[in-house]
Motif scaffolding. Structure first.
Motif, short mmCIF file in Angstrom:
data_model
loop_
_atom_site.label_atom_id
_atom_site.label_comp_id
_atom_site.label_asym_id
_atom_site.label_seq_id
_atom_site.Cartn_x
_atom_site.Cartn_y
_atom_site.Cartn_z
N PRO A 41 -0.74 -18.08 1.79
CA PRO A 41 -1.05 -16.82 1.11
C PRO A 41 0.19 -15.92 1.03
CG PRO A 41 -2.09 -16.90 3.28
CD PRO A 41 -1.40 -18.20 3.08
N VAL A 42 0.37 -15.28 -0.12
CA VAL A 42 1.47 -14.33 -0.31
C VAL A 42 0.84 -13.03 -0.81
CG1 VAL A 42 3.60 -13.84 -1.57
CG2 VAL A 42 3.09 -16.19 -0.86
N ASN A 43 0.93 -11.97 -0.03
CA ASN A 43 0.35 -10.68 -0.38
C ASN A 43 1.34 -9.56 -0.11
OD1 ASN A 43 -2.50 -11.39 -0.98
ND2 ASN A 43 -2.47 -12.10 1.13
N ARG A 44 1.18 -8.46 -0.86
CA ARG A 44 1.90 -7.24 -0.50
C ARG A 44 1.32 -6.74 0.81
NH1 ARG A 44 0.08 -5.33 -5.75
NH2 ARG A 44 -0.89 -3.66 -4.56
N GLN A 45 2.13 -6.06 1.60
CA GLN A 45 1.70 -5.62 2.92
C GLN A 45 0.44 -4.76 2.85
OE1 GLN A 45 4.50 -3.27 5.14
NE2 GLN A 45 3.33 -3.44 7.02
N GLN A 50 -5.48 -4.18 3.94
CA GLN A 50 -6.84 -3.96 3.44
C GLN A 50 -7.73 -5.18 3.71
OE1 GLN A 50 -6.51 -3.02 -0.72
NE2 GLN A 50 -6.06 -0.85 -0.32
N ILE A 51 -7.21 -6.37 3.47
CA ILE A 51 -7.97 -7.59 3.72
C ILE A 51 -8.33 -7.69 5.20
CG2 ILE A 51 -7.82 -10.12 3.76
CD1 ILE A 51 -6.06 -9.87 1.21
N LYS A 52 -7.36 -7.42 6.06
CA LYS A 52 -7.59 -7.48 7.51
C LYS A 52 -8.67 -6.48 7.93
CE LYS A 52 -5.02 -7.25 11.85
NZ LYS A 52 -3.72 -7.02 12.46
N GLU A 53 -8.60 -5.24 7.41
CA GLU A 53 -9.60 -4.22 7.76
C GLU A 53 -10.99 -4.62 7.26
OE1 GLU A 53 -7.89 -0.71 6.03
OE2 GLU A 53 -6.56 -0.37 7.76
N GLN A 54 -11.07 -5.17 6.06
CA GLN A 54 -12.36 -5.59 5.52
C GLN A 54 -12.94 -6.75 6.31
OE1 GLN A 54 -11.57 -6.35 1.37
NE2 GLN A 54 -11.59 -4.18 0.84
N ASN A 55 -12.09 -7.67 6.74
CA ASN A 55 -12.56 -8.79 7.57
C ASN A 55 -13.09 -8.29 8.91
OD1 ASN A 55 -11.98 -10.68 5.62
ND2 ASN A 55 -10.02 -11.27 6.50
#
Length: 79
Positions: A41-45, A50-55
């Motif tokens: 996976p390649v994402n902007r920080q 946001q993904i981490k918080e939603q998980n």
């Protein structure tokens, strides 16, 4: 942290599978291209955060849902 100086068109290699290339420089902005396998996976920080918080929120919801279901089961068995 490794700090490197690169010019437009120059690249860096990360491991055996990832290439980061400087595409353009305009003022204080740098446009980069990232060539990586699909399984990495390649994402902007800010998107990663946001993904981490939603998980984390989803994990808490699942725990609470399970607890509510267990409580309902106990109440039914109590009658």
């Amino acid at each position: 942290m490794l700090a490197l100086t690169r010019k437009k068109g120059e690249s860096i290699i990360i491991g055996d599978e990832i290439t980061v290339t400087i595409l353009s420089v305009s003022g204080e902005s740098v446009k980069i291209g990232i060539d990586a396998p699909r399984h990495i996976p390649v994402n902007r920080q800010e998107i990663f955060v946001q993904i981490k918080e939603q998980n984390q929120a989803a994990a808490k919801t699942q725990v609470m849902t399970k607890s509510a279901a267990e409580l309902a089961k106990l109440m039914i068995n109590r009658k």
